[in-house]
Design a protein around this motif. Structure first.
Motif, short mmCIF file in Angstrom:
data_model
loop_
_atom_site.label_atom_id
_atom_site.label_comp_id
_atom_site.label_asym_id
_atom_site.label_seq_id
_atom_site.Cartn_x
_atom_site.Cartn_y
_atom_site.Cartn_z
N GLY A 1 -5.51 47.56 2.91
CA GLY A 1 -5.12 46.52 1.95
C GLY A 1 -6.13 45.39 1.93
O GLY A 1 -7.28 45.55 2.35
N PHE A 2 -5.64 44.23 1.48
CA PHE A 2 -6.53 43.10 1.21
C PHE A 2 -6.63 42.13 2.38
O PHE A 2 -6.72 40.93 2.16
N ASN A 3 -6.58 42.59 3.59
CA ASN A 3 -6.76 41.70 4.74
C ASN A 3 -8.24 41.68 5.12
O ASN A 3 -8.74 42.63 5.72
N PRO A 4 -8.94 40.59 4.78
CA PRO A 4 -10.40 40.59 5.00
C PRO A 4 -10.78 40.77 6.46
O PRO A 4 -11.87 41.27 6.77
N ALA A 5 -9.88 40.39 7.38
CA ALA A 5 -10.19 40.53 8.80
C ALA A 5 -10.40 41.99 9.20
O ALA A 5 -11.00 42.29 10.22
#
Lengths: 275, 292
Positions: free
Chosen positions: A167-171
């Motif tokens: 998903g969109f978790n940049p970490a």
């Protein structure tokens, strides 16, 4: 099983969700539509017959079908267009020309999904299926979701217990860069339609099913939802779509088993709990 | 060149701690007669690589797994294999959980004899967190993209089920999806096939049927005649999934029921005794193909 007892004027919650899910393939062109589960499969068939005749679809085994096959016992020969064994499914999906509709066990505010294990990974409280094709699907083509039990147990406050679907978790991204082909579609639930189209891919409330309030949806969601004014009502299935669902795609009425008690599409018309 | 052997002889040639690939997919074309032979033997501490079905459940229930390399374990018609679930929840074996496609790439890397194959699959997920042995690699080209280096999954042996075989190791797989049996065969040091029908040497293939051969005989070490050898999984066009049997298997989660299941279905060594226990040839041949 007898078909669900509703009038043609009304529609059931299942029928509302089938039509809302089918919208995920509108205008998507000549791609493979994969729906896993009773309702997602009906949604593929409805999209193909209603507004996207170009869609590729399979029989759930390894044949491409020229016509949707009704759920339940086979009533006639299959109309076969081609061959789609698993090896070709992977080749196709890595190439990107697919859009799947899946049902995660958990989903979080980054759009990450879990179908593998709940709780501690080494000794899970509940072992489920395993990551299946979620990691590859999520990074290769668009995925939409059907969640029949909108609750904080599904839409969790933190991250999902085992991130199967990216998903969109940049970490979580090497170089902090969200990859080009990550595409998370809408989430159709028993209460509402959500997406991840807010600022920074934030979760949004797109529409409410008839008779559902904003407060009900936010209370049933473990992460914050962006609500822009008065959300619209989820569009009803058309009369033509209801006929397709009832007579062509699901004459055996399996959609009546999706939600307990097969409630009507308008929540206000539902019998009181326990009735 | 006679590769015929019994299922028990195949297992007698395997060693504790080996890495075994098991062909098929979930409830389709699993080499169940060979798996049952493992349960009759003392073989243990196995690493199993599988698109998992009741093969994994049986080995988990019997405590033979040291490590499972998998993308899923499913009985398709039943949501979860309870034997897998119970053992997994008890932490009874280690896991290398992968995306289904990563598993394929690992087998492909082994079959190509390269150390890894690059892919985006797995990026951004906990597959990488739970498999710290899987490393990333930066593209050496101008794009500089970071990719997953899916390591080769080398197998000591592969167990596969085919429709027909001869004593030379020629095979055909007539079911509509070959799955990844070919990659398992090439990734393995040794390949053992069970077959629904044993044919006279040289009669398995015709020009029309040749394309249904998944791998050539030079890969095959042993051939086991095992009519209905995939039961209770499907080996279409011969027989479908035995849903009734899978329910009985899935219900056998108490020590008493498991002992009864084992005595009835696992202990019989001869194919004929197993077929009789499972309801007889006529019943099995009439199992309908799966419909989803």
């Amino acid at each position: 099983m007898a078909p669900p007892a509703i009038t043609t004027a009304g529609y059931s919650l299942a029928e509302l969700c089938i039509a809302a899910c089918a919208e995920e393939w509108r205008g998507r062109g000549e791609i493979l539509a994969t729906g896993i589960g009773i309702l997602p499969r009906l949604a593929v068939g409805l999209a193909r017959l209603s507004f996207n005749p170009e869609l590729l679809m399979t029989d759930g085994e390894c044949l491409l079908l020229g016509e949707p096959v009704p759920l339940g016992p086979r009533r006639g020969p299959l109309v076969v267009e081609g061959w789609m064994p698993y090896a070709r499914v992977f080749d196709l999906l890595w190439h990107g020309r697919r859009h799947a509709l899946v049902t995660p066990v958990q989903m979080d505010r980054f759009g990450q999904m879990n179908i593998s294990a709940i709780g501690d990974y080494a000794r899970p409280k509940v072992a489920i299926l395993g990551a299946r094709g979620y990691p590859g699907n999520s990074i290769s083509h668009a995925n939409s979701m059907f969640v029949p039990n909108h609750s904080p147990r599904v839409f969790v406050a933190g991250e999902v217990d085992m991130v199967c679907s990216a998903g969109f978790n940049p970490a979580r991204w090497p170089d902090g860069r969200v990859p080009e082909w990550l595409s998370i579609g809408r989430v159709i639930t028993d209460l509402a339609v959500l997406d991840f189209g807010g600022p920074g891919h934030g979760a949004r409330l797109c529409s409410l099913h008839p008779g559902v309030s904003v407060a009900e949806v936010t209370a049933a969601t473990g992460f914050p939802l962006l609500v822009d004014g008065d959300p619209p009502q989820t569009p009803a299935p058309t009369a033509a779509q209801l006929t397709l669902i009832r007579e062509r795609l699901d004459p055996a009425g399996l959609r009546a088993t999706i939600f307990k008690g097969d409630p009507p599409g308008d929540h206000r018309a539902a019998p009181p709990a326990g009735a | 060149m006679n590769k015929l052997m019994s299922a028990d002889a195949v297992v007698a040639g395997l060693r504790d701690g080996m890495t075994l690939g098991i062909g098929g997919w979930a409830t389709r074309r699993k080499p169940m007669a060979l798996v049952r032979a493992i349960l009759r033997s003392p073989l243990r501490d196995l690493t199993v690589v599988s698109y998992g079905g009741p093969d994994v459940g049986l080995l988990a229930a019997a405590g033979r797994l040291r490590r499972l390399v998998f993308g899923f374990v499913s009985l398709d018609v039943l949501p979860i294999d309870p034997h897998y679930r119970n053992a997994r929840q008890a932490g009874a074996f280690a896991t290398m959980e992968l995306d289904e496609g990563m598993l394929q790439l690992g087998l492909r890397a082994a079959s190509m004899r390269v150390p890894f194959l690059p892919t985006r699959v797995g990026l951004g997920t906990d597959i990488l967190r739970h498999n710290p042995g899987i490393r990333l690699v930066r593209s050496p080209y101008d794009d500089g993209e970071m990719l997953v280096a899916m390591p080769a999954l080398r197998l000591d042996a592969a167990l596969l089920h085919v429709t027909e075989a001869d004593a030379l190791g020629n095979t055909v797989t007539l079911s509509p999806d070959p799955f990844f049996d070919e990659l398992m065969a090439r990734a393995a040091e040794r390949v053992y096939v069970s077959c629904d029908r044993l044919m006279p040497a040289g009669t398995v293939c015709t020009p029309e049927r040749a394309r249904f051969q998944c791998f050539e005989r030079s890969l095959v070490s042993g051939v086991v005649e095992a009519p209905f050898g995939a039961h209770p999984t499907a080996s279409t066009p011969g027989y479908g999934i035995d849903v009734e049997h899978l329910r009985e298997y899935a219900a056998a989660t108490t020590p008493e029921l498991w002992a009864a299941y084992r005595a009835r279905y696992v202990d019989p060594e001869s194919p004929a005794a197993y077929i009789a226990a499972a309801g007889g040839t006529e019943r099995l041949a009439a199992l309908p193909p799966p419909v989803f």
